[in-house]
Design a protein around this motif. Sequence first.
Motif, PDB file in Angstrom:
ATOM      1  N   SER A 170      92.279  55.304 -10.171  1.00 17.28           N
ATOM      2  CA  SER A 170      91.262  55.995 -10.794  1.00 17.28           C
ATOM      3  C   SER A 170      92.034  57.345 -11.677  1.00 17.28           C
ATOM      4  CB  SER A 170      90.280  56.564  -9.886  1.00 17.28           C
ATOM      5  OG  SER A 170      90.911  57.116  -8.806  1.00 17.28           O
ATOM      6  N   PHE A 171      92.905  58.004 -10.822  1.00 12.28           N
ATOM      7  CA  PHE A 171      93.569  58.838 -11.423  1.00 12.28           C
ATOM      8  C   PHE A 171      94.340  58.607 -12.648  1.00 12.28           C
ATOM      9  CE2 PHE A 171      97.194  62.300 -11.717  1.00 12.28           C
ATOM     10  CZ  PHE A 171      96.598  63.184 -11.802  1.00 12.28           C
ATOM     11  N   ALA A 172      95.118  57.478 -12.602  1.00 11.21           N
ATOM     12  CA  ALA A 172      95.864  56.750 -13.641  1.00 11.21           C
ATOM     13  C   ALA A 172      95.073  56.612 -14.934  1.00 11.21           C
ATOM     14  CB  ALA A 172      96.805  55.688 -13.210  1.00 11.21           C
ATOM     15  N   LEU A 173      94.050  56.051 -14.600  1.00 10.21           N
ATOM     16  CA  LEU A 173      92.846  55.669 -15.473  1.00 10.21           C
ATOM     17  C   LEU A 173      92.321  57.058 -16.319  1.00 10.21           C
ATOM     18  CD1 LEU A 173      91.089  52.592 -14.027  1.00 10.21           C
ATOM     19  CD2 LEU A 173      92.784  52.603 -15.919  1.00 10.21           C
ATOM     20  N   LEU A 174      92.182  57.994 -15.630  1.00 12.64           N
ATOM     21  CA  LEU A 174      91.583  59.164 -16.080  1.00 12.64           C
ATOM     22  C   LEU A 174      92.693  59.705 -16.786  1.00 12.64           C
ATOM     23  CD1 LEU A 174      89.466  61.595 -16.017  1.00 12.64           C
ATOM     24  CD2 LEU A 174      90.620  62.493 -13.645  1.00 12.64           C
ATOM     25  N   GLY A 175      94.051  59.689 -16.235  1.00 17.57           N
ATOM     26  CA  GLY A 175      95.046  60.461 -17.209  1.00 17.57           C
ATOM     27  C   GLY A 175      95.143  59.736 -18.602  1.00 17.57           C
ATOM     28  N   ALA A 176      95.084  58.297 -18.584  1.00 18.39           N
ATOM     29  CA  ALA A 176      95.301  57.728 -19.717  1.00 18.39           C
ATOM     30  C   ALA A 176      94.005  58.020 -20.535  1.00 18.39           C
ATOM     31  CB  ALA A 176      95.321  56.190 -19.368  1.00 18.39           C
ATOM     32  N   THR A 177      92.920  58.184 -20.288  1.00 19.80           N
ATOM     33  CA  THR A 177      91.862  58.416 -20.851  1.00 19.80           C
ATOM     34  C   THR A 177      92.103  59.753 -21.630  1.00 19.80           C
ATOM     35  OG1 THR A 177      90.374  57.156 -19.646  1.00 19.80           O
ATOM     36  CG2 THR A 177      89.279  58.463 -21.040  1.00 19.80           C
ATOM     37  N   VAL A 178      92.598  60.658 -21.007  1.00 19.14           N
ATOM     38  CA  VAL A 178      92.708  62.120 -21.487  1.00 19.14           C
ATOM     39  C   VAL A 178      93.838  62.005 -22.585  1.00 19.14           C
ATOM     40  CG1 VAL A 178      93.423  64.440 -20.833  1.00 19.14           C
ATOM     41  CG2 VAL A 178      91.850  63.381 -19.228  1.00 19.14           C
ATOM     42  N   LEU A 179      94.861  61.161 -22.347  1.00 20.95           N
ATOM     43  CA  LEU A 179      95.911  61.175 -23.181  1.00 20.95           C
ATOM     44  C   LEU A 179      95.492  60.567 -24.656  1.00 20.95           C
ATOM     45  CD1 LEU A 179      99.063  60.149 -20.943  1.00 20.95           C
ATOM     46  CD2 LEU A 179      98.611  62.370 -22.243  1.00 20.95           C
ATOM     47  N   LEU A 180      94.512  59.448 -24.302  1.00 22.57           N
ATOM     48  CA  LEU A 180      93.963  58.855 -25.603  1.00 22.57           C
ATOM     49  C   LEU A 180      93.068  59.661 -26.172  1.00 22.57           C
ATOM     50  CD1 LEU A 180      93.619  56.298 -26.979  1.00 22.57           C
ATOM     51  CD2 LEU A 180      91.736  55.687 -25.518  1.00 22.57           C
ATOM     52  N   LEU A 181      92.426  60.531 -25.443  1.00 19.55           N
ATOM     53  CA  LEU A 181      91.327  61.440 -26.287  1.00 19.55           C
ATOM     54  C   LEU A 181      92.358  62.626 -26.957  1.00 19.55           C
ATOM     55  CD1 LEU A 181      88.608  62.578 -26.999  1.00 19.55           C
ATOM     56  CD2 LEU A 181      88.901  63.777 -24.729  1.00 19.55           C
ATOM     57  N   THR A 182      93.186  63.091 -26.493  1.00 24.34           N
ATOM     58  CA  THR A 182      94.286  64.036 -27.021  1.00 24.34           C
ATOM     59  C   THR A 182      94.825  63.520 -28.222  1.00 24.34           C
ATOM     60  OG1 THR A 182      94.576  65.064 -24.628  1.00 24.34           O
ATOM     61  CG2 THR A 182      96.263  65.728 -26.456  1.00 24.34           C
ATOM     62  N   ALA A 183      95.380  62.365 -27.888  1.00 28.71           N
ATOM     63  CA  ALA A 183      96.078  61.713 -29.249  1.00 28.71           C
ATOM     64  C   ALA A 183      95.109  61.442 -30.512  1.00 28.71           C
ATOM     65  CB  ALA A 183      96.490  60.111 -28.912  1.00 28.71           C
ATOM     66  N   ASN A 184      93.871  61.251 -30.094  1.00 29.75           N
ATOM     67  CA  ASN A 184      92.810  61.185 -31.107  1.00 29.75           C
ATOM     68  C   ASN A 184      92.366  62.446 -31.912  1.00 29.75           C
ATOM     69  OD1 ASN A 184      89.702  61.136 -31.788  1.00 29.75           O
ATOM     70  ND2 ASN A 184      90.829  59.559 -32.622  1.00 29.75           N
ATOM     71  N   ILE A 185      92.268  63.413 -31.074  1.00 33.09           N
ATOM     72  CA  ILE A 185      92.158  64.818 -31.582  1.00 33.09           C
ATOM     73  C   ILE A 185      93.370  65.380 -32.452  1.00 33.09           C
ATOM     74  CG2 ILE A 185      91.729  67.034 -30.963  1.00 33.09           C
ATOM     75  CD1 ILE A 185      90.065  66.047 -28.371  1.00 33.09           C
ATOM     76  N   LYS A 186      94.374  65.093 -31.671  1.00 33.69           N
ATOM     77  CA  LYS A 186      95.803  66.009 -32.286  1.00 33.69           C
ATOM     78  C   LYS A 186      96.369  65.083 -33.583  1.00 33.69           C
ATOM     79  CE  LYS A 186      99.996  67.776 -30.764  1.00 33.69           C
ATOM     80  NZ  LYS A 186     101.048  68.314 -29.788  1.00 33.69           N
ATOM     81  N   SER A 187      96.301  63.749 -33.335  1.00 32.00           N
ATOM     82  CA  SER A 187      97.172  62.846 -34.588  1.00 32.00           C
ATOM     83  C   SER A 187      96.229  61.820 -35.069  1.00 32.00           C
ATOM     84  CB  SER A 187      98.330  62.477 -33.859  1.00 32.00           C
ATOM     85  OG  SER A 187      98.302  61.633 -32.765  1.00 32.00           O
TER      86      SER A 187
END
Length: 250
Positions: free
Chosen positions: A33-50
């Motif tokens: 669950s932590f890995a999925l949470l981290g992956a989701t955060v990274l995906l959201l960050t990548a969308n917002i940033k780039s």
Amino acid sequence: MIIIVLAVFAVLTYISWFYIKSAPTRLVMGLISFALLGATVLLLTANIKSHYGMKNVTTTTEKTIYSAGGSESPAGMLITQELGTKSGNYVMIYADREDGKAKPHFVPNKKNMAEAINKEATYKTADVDKATVKTVTTRREWKNDFFKWLLDFGGEGHSLVKQTSTVTVPKNTWVVLSAKQAKQVTAKQKAAGQDKTAVAAQQKQMRDAIQAKVAAYMKDNPKASANDVANYSHEATAEMTAEAMKQMLK
């Protein structure tokens, strides 16, 4: 949707680490669950940033435009007003239809300045037969429906990246004027029109010059059709009218 997914994984992570009593199960579920949470955060960050999950789509349109001075004058007229100083970005006045009324184009939308700053418009003169406006628009679109479903929480799809419009007018038969110059030409034409004798003399001088040009053209092109001669006569008239307007600015 990604906000909901993020919240779900956050809750699952919390439950996994604090409510599962079995140590092995807690470790496995907690890490997953932590890995999925981290992956989701990274995906959201990548969308917002780039803008991950999106692509730039460019479209080009081109259409004929018509004189700001109406169809009565043989010469075309484009009225321009630069935005700022040496910006190369202009508001331009012309007509969209041959029988249409001239109106301003490329006026910045003050209610949406975020989009307005991504738009620019300029002009140029060239050896062409007609005036046109070419618009190149780049918008940011979703790569596929999955990314749109997952990441489109702020209406980012179809957002404007850049729009460039270029007005091209014939260099010999059109005149490009600033708003101030257009008023100057109009005033001089109105003043000149008061002297009917001078107007008649100028008109005769222009007719004679055009007839001489047409005669020279027919001599050089003995096989020219009546339509060719008429087109050349119209072009010569437009050129001389444009030149006369330019002389008024001196």
